[in-house]
Design an enzyme around this catalytic site. Structure first.
Site, mmCIF file in Angstrom:
data_model
loop_
_atom_site.group_PDB
_atom_site.id
_atom_site.type_symbol
_atom_site.label_atom_id
_atom_site.label_comp_id
_atom_site.label_asym_id
_atom_site.label_seq_id
_atom_site.Cartn_x
_atom_site.Cartn_y
_atom_site.Cartn_z
ATOM 1 N N CYS A 2 0.838 -1.197 0.000
ATOM 2 C CA CYS A 2 0.000 0.000 0.000
ATOM 3 C C CYS A 2 0.879 1.256 0.000
ATOM 4 O O CYS A 2 1.902 1.300 0.670
ATOM 5 C CB CYS A 2 -0.928 0.095 1.206
ATOM 6 S SG CYS A 2 -2.066 -1.267 1.346
ATOM 7 N N ARG A 27 4.211 -0.347 -4.724
ATOM 8 C CA ARG A 27 3.944 -0.849 -3.366
ATOM 9 C C ARG A 27 2.676 -1.690 -3.289
ATOM 10 O O ARG A 27 2.426 -2.351 -2.283
ATOM 11 C CB ARG A 27 3.802 0.331 -2.390
ATOM 12 C CG ARG A 27 5.056 1.135 -2.223
ATOM 13 C CD ARG A 27 4.817 2.253 -1.226
ATOM 14 N NE ARG A 27 4.585 1.718 0.091
ATOM 15 C CZ ARG A 27 5.541 1.461 0.984
ATOM 16 N NH1 ARG A 27 6.793 1.700 0.664
ATOM 17 N NH2 ARG A 27 5.250 0.982 2.153
ATOM 18 N N TRP A 73 -2.671 -2.789 -1.691
ATOM 19 C CA TRP A 73 -2.313 -4.205 -1.813
ATOM 20 C C TRP A 73 -3.139 -4.891 -0.738
ATOM 21 O O TRP A 73 -2.858 -4.762 0.452
ATOM 22 C CB TRP A 73 -0.810 -4.371 -1.557
ATOM 23 C CG TRP A 73 -0.288 -5.758 -1.776
ATOM 24 C CD1 TRP A 73 0.182 -6.279 -2.945
ATOM 25 C CD2 TRP A 73 -0.120 -6.794 -0.794
ATOM 26 N NE1 TRP A 73 0.599 -7.564 -2.752
ATOM 27 C CE2 TRP A 73 0.422 -7.915 -1.448
ATOM 28 C CE3 TRP A 73 -0.409 -6.893 0.569
ATOM 29 C CZ2 TRP A 73 0.702 -9.104 -0.790
ATOM 30 C CZ3 TRP A 73 -0.136 -8.084 1.230
ATOM 31 C CH2 TRP A 73 0.420 -9.169 0.542
ATOM 32 N N ASN A 99 -1.897 2.213 5.623
ATOM 33 C CA ASN A 99 -0.964 1.161 5.204
ATOM 34 C C ASN A 99 -0.607 0.389 6.467
ATOM 35 O O ASN A 99 -0.210 0.996 7.459
ATOM 36 C CB ASN A 99 0.272 1.842 4.584
ATOM 37 C CG ASN A 99 1.398 0.880 4.291
ATOM 38 O OD1 ASN A 99 1.174 -0.324 4.152
ATOM 39 N ND2 ASN A 99 2.612 1.398 4.204
ATOM 40 N N GLY A 100 -0.762 -0.936 6.440
ATOM 41 C CA GLY A 100 -0.444 -1.733 7.626
ATOM 42 C C GLY A 100 -1.596 -2.663 7.960
ATOM 43 O O GLY A 100 -2.513 -2.853 7.139
ATOM 44 N N GLU A 471 18.182 -17.372 -6.980
ATOM 45 C CA GLU A 471 17.750 -16.023 -7.368
ATOM 46 C C GLU A 471 17.292 -15.997 -8.839
ATOM 47 O O GLU A 471 16.315 -15.326 -9.170
ATOM 48 C CB GLU A 471 18.894 -15.025 -7.114
ATOM 49 C CG GLU A 471 18.660 -13.604 -7.576
ATOM 50 C CD GLU A 471 17.533 -12.861 -6.839
ATOM 51 O OE1 GLU A 471 16.970 -13.387 -5.870
ATOM 52 O OE2 GLU A 471 17.206 -11.746 -7.297
ATOM 53 N N LYS A 475 13.596 -14.842 -9.931
ATOM 54 C CA LYS A 475 13.318 -13.774 -10.902
ATOM 55 C C LYS A 475 12.301 -14.264 -11.918
ATOM 56 O O LYS A 475 11.356 -13.574 -12.259
ATOM 57 C CB LYS A 475 14.592 -13.343 -11.655
ATOM 58 C CG LYS A 475 15.588 -12.510 -10.914
ATOM 59 C CD LYS A 475 15.122 -11.131 -10.516
ATOM 60 C CE LYS A 475 14.406 -11.134 -9.252
ATOM 61 N NZ LYS A 475 14.811 -10.778 -8.009
ATOM 62 N N GLU A 478 8.748 -14.778 -10.337
ATOM 63 C CA GLU A 478 8.121 -13.514 -9.929
ATOM 64 C C GLU A 478 7.457 -12.785 -11.096
ATOM 65 O O GLU A 478 6.363 -12.286 -10.959
ATOM 66 C CB GLU A 478 9.182 -12.556 -9.354
ATOM 67 C CG GLU A 478 9.563 -12.809 -7.925
ATOM 68 C CD GLU A 478 10.639 -11.823 -7.444
ATOM 69 O OE1 GLU A 478 10.517 -11.343 -6.328
ATOM 70 O OE2 GLU A 478 11.601 -11.538 -8.196
ATOM 71 N N HIS A 494 18.719 -36.151 -6.243
ATOM 72 C CA HIS A 494 17.872 -36.573 -5.118
ATOM 73 C C HIS A 494 16.411 -36.161 -5.313
ATOM 74 O O HIS A 494 15.679 -36.007 -4.349
ATOM 75 C CB HIS A 494 18.413 -35.988 -3.811
ATOM 76 C CG HIS A 494 19.803 -36.436 -3.504
ATOM 77 N ND1 HIS A 494 20.117 -37.735 -3.208
ATOM 78 C CD2 HIS A 494 20.981 -35.764 -3.498
ATOM 79 C CE1 HIS A 494 21.421 -37.844 -3.001
ATOM 80 N NE2 HIS A 494 21.973 -36.652 -3.186
ATOM 81 N N LYS A 593 6.542 -4.505 -3.578
ATOM 82 C CA LYS A 593 7.985 -4.318 -3.407
ATOM 83 C C LYS A 593 8.380 -4.297 -1.938
ATOM 84 O O LYS A 593 9.430 -4.796 -1.568
ATOM 85 C CB LYS A 593 8.397 -3.002 -4.067
ATOM 86 C CG LYS A 593 9.875 -2.734 -3.958
ATOM 87 C CD LYS A 593 10.494 -2.512 -5.296
ATOM 88 C CE LYS A 593 11.995 -2.566 -5.260
ATOM 89 N NZ LYS A 593 12.508 -3.875 -5.614
#
Ligand code: G6P
Length: 598
Positions: A2, A27, A73, A99-100, A471, A475, A478, A494, A593
């Site tokens: 948010c 955000r 969000w 926000n929160g 990573e 990427k 995402e 394995h 983000k």
């Protein structure tokens, strides 16, 4: 998680707020809304991206010079018009953006409903508007303070009342910054939203509330109404750093900025030895524990390797979210490093606080200057990557690795180890090395064209490049929504080997250096099962060609720097695959983000 923005001044608020929202969209971006004071309070809000909501509801039709806005969000309540912020109480006198997460909202809602308040959304936020309404007896600020005292949880809020020519903002656990300028005042959850108007910022701390009044008068208080003296800090970022500068996406721009951002993280810190402005206590710690989330956790894994191999100090890595709840055995002999691009990730911040509570010395490795983790840690090393807007981390990730390398070398010095001058020399050459790797761009795009239709990818690496495999896979998933997994190459047999056939592209990080022969054996095993191989290989290594369907070449560099060099082609590969699929690279679905909730 948010974004909120607020304005109080003499210009029309709506266009300023809209621009601010656009800069905060990274955000969160499932709904957007705005409220402007105009005798009463006019509100426009809806589900959808900011520009779509604006097209539908024309924010600029809101006239007035004081307003608040929000990009959401969703946490409580699905994205919808009613759940979009700003929220109002029963009588529409108040509008609030938040926000929160308000943890005790259920109890508060029941109580308020029993007192006759009628709720119209599924959000946790709405309890705040009703609480303020309940306490309002002509003193707006007082009613906000009283309402906040009832709240358990996190908040960054901006709130207005139709009878008061002011914006009230407050923070507890969710970032909030106030921008000051002659005759005007701004507030936002991130300085980038207001940077085009002012570089002079006041960072609110937890438990603080501020009023933005006509003439740009800003007063900060604690919840008990005591006026506080706050410093005005000048932010070093520039406007062109938060614009796309001719690139199709922020992510692509940020990938290409890496030679420069790497220069910035090393600037002034790399001489014959290492100069970090952290005090001598670093060297006294017997163990290092690194906590982080997401991509920052991957750089932490590389950091562990660097710290142990260069300084000989034992190092461990934990997900911040696990560390904070597992009764960690941490104490005064430990150095706990918290890595965070945003400096606001809720779990990382909580882990840092837990480490402090248990007596450890804490060090923040942070990008956003003035962020909560940067201020909370005992010591800090800024990574100086500049603003990173694309949700998928790129330049912050590589700068984190170099910051950790500098810390590892600093520790090594403090432990009397001899610093390998060849490594330092390769570090100095690293920006040029990265420029060279970026020239492979077109070739990587062509590979992306060939593999974009696959639904699963495997990424394999060893040693210091095992985290590179993690990573690289992160990427891809995402931003392209393709299922991808990273593994230490030796673990393939394995389990993951069962998945390999001609429909499974396998990305190998196969540089010459430590573990090379073993990686080649793993490639043979994949080849024997008709898997498609994309190899990241060292320039001049011709033998790898026969095993690979595609080879991306990178210059040879010190092993310690290879994760930085190797991730660039993997960032580009993910970027181009997502772009070919027509996806919104900078704002992938469901992600945000800065994750300021648990
Ligand atoms: C989110 C972002 C990731 C990031 C992670 C940790 O999930 O989408 O890109 O790596 O948070 O963020 P931090 O700001 O603490 O590095």
């Amino acid at each position: 998680m948010c974004g909120i923005v607020a304005y109080m001044g003499s210009r029309q608020a709506a266009p300023l707020l809209l621009n601010g929202l656009r800069r905060l969209e990274y955000r969160g971006y499932d709904s957007a809304g705005m409220a402007v004071l105009n005798g009463g309070i006019d509100i426009r809000k809806d589900r959808g991206r900011i520009d779509d909501v604006n097209r539908e509801h024309d924010f600029s039709s809101l006239k007035g010079t004081l307003g608040i806005a929000h990009t959401r969000w969703a946490t409580h309540g699905e994205p919808s018009m009613k759940n979009a912020h700003p929220h109002t109480g029963c009588n529409g006198d108040i509008a609030l953006v938040h926000n929160g997460i308000i943890e005790n909202y259920k109890t508060l809602r029941e109580l308020l409903e029993s007192e006759g308040h009628v709720f119209s959304t599924d959000t946790d936020t709405e309890v705040l508007t009703h609480l303020i309404e309940k306490f309002y007896k002509g003193d707006f600020l007082g009613s906000v303070r009283k309402a906040l005292m009832q709240i358990r949880g996190t908040y960054g809020i901006a709130v207005i009342h139709k009878g008061c020519n002011e914006v009230v903002v407050a923070r507890n656990g969710s970032p909030l910054v106030i921008g000051v300028k002659r005759g005007e005042a701004f507030a936002a959850s991130d300085a980038s939203a207001i940077l085009e108007h002012t570089k002079k910022m006041i960072y609110l701390d937890d438990g603080e509330v501020a009023t933005l009044k006509p003439g740009g008068v800003v007063t900060v208080r604690n919840l008990f109404d005591k006026i506080l003296e706050k410093n005005i800090e000048e932010i070093g970022w520039n406007l062109d750093q938060i614009e796309k500068g001719g690139f199709r996406h922020f992510m692509l721009k940020e990938i290409f900025e890496q030679p420069e951002s790497i220069r910035n993280v090393m600037r002034g810190r790399l001489g014959k030895g290492i100069k970090l402005s952290i005090n001598g206590e670093l060297g006294d710690r017997k163990r290092v524990i690194i906590v982080a989330c997401g991509s920052s956790w991957h750089s932490a894994l590389i950091g562990r390797y660097l710290i142990e191999s260069l300084s000989g100090v034992p190092a461990e890595v934990d997900y911040a979210s696990e560390f904070r709840y597992r009764e960690p055995l941490v104490g005064k002999d430990d150095l706990v490093i918290a890595i965070s691009q945003s400096g606001e990730t809720a779990d990382t911040l909580a882990a840092l606080k837990e480490a402090k509570r248990r007596g450890a010395k804490t060090l923040g490795v942070v990008n956003v200057v003035g962020s909560t983790i940067a201020r909370e840690a005992d010591m800090g090393v800024y990574i100086h990557a500049g603003p990173e807007i694309g949700v998928a981390s790129t330049k912050a990730y590589t700068n984190q690795i170099i910051a950790l390398l500098l810390i590892a070398l600093d520790l090594a010095q403090k432990h009397g180890k001899k610093i390998n001058q060849r490594l330092l020399s390769d570090m100095r050459k690293l920006p040029a090395t990265l420029e060279h790797v970026l020239k492979e761009d077109k070739k990587i795009k062509a590979i992306a064209d060939r593999v974009a239709e696959h639904g699963n990818f495997l990424y394999l690496g060893r040693g210091i490049n095992y985290p590179t495999a993690l990573e690289g896979a992160l990427k891809l998933k995402e931003i392209s929504y393709i299922h991808a997994e990273g593994y230490p190459a030796a673990e393939m047999k394995h389990g993951p080997i069962a998945l390999i056939d001609e429909n499974m592209p396998v990305v190998f990080i196969a540089n010459k250096g430590k573990g090379y022969d073993k990686i080649v054996s793993n490639m043979e095993e994949v080849k024997a099962r008709r898997g498609k191989i994309i190899a990241i290989a060292t320039e001049g290594d011709n033998s790898i060609k026969s095993l690979s369907d595609w080879v991306i070449r990178v210059p040879r560099t010190a092993d310690e720097l290879s994760p930085v060099v190797n991730i660039i082609p993997l960032q580009l590969l993910a970027y181009y695959i997502a772009d070919i699929k027509g996806l919104d690279v900078d704002k992938p679905r469901n992600l945000a983000k800065s994750v300021t909730v648990e």
